[in-house]
Write an enzyme that holds these catalytic residues in place. Structure first.
Site, short mmCIF file in Angstrom:
data_model
loop_
_atom_site.label_atom_id
_atom_site.label_comp_id
_atom_site.label_asym_id
_atom_site.label_seq_id
_atom_site.Cartn_x
_atom_site.Cartn_y
_atom_site.Cartn_z
N GLU A 81 0.82 -1.21 0.00
CA GLU A 81 0.00 0.00 0.00
C GLU A 81 0.85 1.25 0.00
O GLU A 81 2.05 1.21 0.27
CB GLU A 81 -0.90 0.02 1.23
CG GLU A 81 -0.25 -0.37 2.54
CD GLU A 81 0.95 0.44 2.97
OE1 GLU A 81 0.87 1.69 2.88
OE2 GLU A 81 1.97 -0.14 3.37
N GLU B 49 4.61 -0.39 0.81
CA GLU B 49 4.59 -0.54 -0.65
C GLU B 49 4.55 -2.01 -1.10
O GLU B 49 4.43 -2.29 -2.28
CB GLU B 49 5.82 0.11 -1.32
CG GLU B 49 5.96 1.59 -1.10
CD GLU B 49 7.22 2.15 -1.77
OE1 GLU B 49 7.90 1.39 -2.51
OE2 GLU B 49 7.51 3.34 -1.57
#
Length: 354
Positions: free
Chosen positions: A177, A320
């Site tokens: 994310e 991420e």
């Protein structure tokens, strides 16, 4: 029947026979029994999740969900909210850490705008999939972060992405994310799910100083008090405290389980998503791999609470999907050993005497 309900209903228990077959194959290889340690455990679990006695490795994919949060208005991040849209472009453009790791390991990278405040969909960024639920969530100190409909839609975005990746041949999916301030809703969700105090869960996120951390603890504490009477279920927790990308990652966990595709969970924020998914469908943790123990906040406490053992411990706290990518490579290595090592019989190597 909604897509969410239908998907949950289609999740099957793990296939123990596939795990036993994988174990038998492991024990036939030219090595002492159990000598590959946790790599052998990863192979057995992969086989059980995949319902695949052959335990063939396939293709890996990483899904990174990007969204903004209204709680950023409370000063809980060291970076401005505009960074979310800037990093959306950077990840899709190949310049982020997860972009580099995905290229290095040969994983497809799907970058999904599920609710960035700055809408670039009118002039789409190359490499971005647009599944926008809204232009960021609301500030959860002023009311629920999402409506029930938005929550369901965000969950179903994740389910759809999981189905698409499985349909394209992915046999292992990592989730990650990006979203300025998203460690605050993740901390609130983990507090609600575990009962651990905000002081022990809240971390520095993107680099808050001590004053910023204290403010963040106060924000999470207030949010838990405000929504105390409305967070009985996983869906209601997400609506009250979550975010579009957190809900979407939870959806991938559910959709991956239904598609018999193991999902590799990244760090602090992805763990919050996986924990909510398990609240929605108890037992879901069995279908997931937890990639690493993050240095962010109380991630170690949360993993301990849920009795989850991560694959790696590298003091990462980037997000991420970086930890997921690294752990996926470990799983791939374990599967390659199973596929390519010789057996005692094929190599004409003498077995154990007794």
């Amino acid at each position: 029947m909604s897509l969410l309900t239908q998907t949950i209903a289609s999740i099957l228990p793990l296939d123990n026979e596939a795990a036993w077959a994988a174990d038998a194959r492991l024990n036939s290889l030219t090595k002492p029994v159990g000598s590959l340690g946790r790599l052998e455990e990863l192979v057995r679990r992969y086989a059980a999740i995949r319902h695949d006695e052959s335990v063939k490795s396939g293709r890996g994919a990483i899904a990174v969900f990007v969204a903004d949060h209204g709680v950023a208005d409370e000063g809980v991040s060291a970076f401005p909210q505009a960074v979310t849209a800037e990093m959306l472009r950077n990840i899709a453009g190949g310049g982020a850490a997860i972009s580099v790791l995905a290229r290095r390991f040969g994983y497809s990278l799907k970058v999904v705008d599920v609710g960035v405040k700055i809408d670039t969909s009118a002039n789409p960024l190359k490499g971005v999939t647009y599944r926008r639920v809204g232009a960021g969530t609301r500030n959860f100190l002023d009311g629920p972060a999402m409506t029930p409909d938005e929550t369901t839609r965000a969950l179903e975005v994740g389910i759809e992405i999981a189905r698409e990746l499985a349909g394209s041949g992915a046999t292992l999916v990592g989730i990650g994310e990006m979203g300025i301030a998203n460690s605050t809703p993740a901390a609130a969700l983990l507090c609600a799910l575990t009962g651990i105090a905000p002081e022990s869960i809240v971390g520095r996120g993107t680099g808050l100083d001590d004053t910023g951390v204290r403010r963040k603890i106060e924000v999470v504490t207030r949010a838990l008090e405000i929504h105390r009477d409305t967070i009985a279920s996983g869906e209601s927790m997400l609506a009250a405290l979550g975010g579009f990308e957190i809900a979407a990652m939870a959806g991938v966990c559910i959709g991956g389980a239904a598609s018999k595709v193991p999902v590799v969970v990244d760090g602090f924020i992805a763990t919050a998503a996986a924990a909510v998914a398990s609240k929605i469908h108890p037992g879901l943790f069995d279908h997931l791999f937890f990639s690493h123990r993050s240095a962010e906040g109380g991630h170690a406490l949360a993993l301990e609470h849920f009795k989850l053992r991560p694959i790696l411990e590298l003091d990462l706290r980037l997000g991420e999907g970086t930890g997921a990518a690294l752990a996926m490579n470990v799983i791939d290595a374990a599967l390659d050993l199973l596929d390519n090592m010789a057996t005692f019989e094929s190599a004409a190597v003498s077995g154990k005497v007794r």
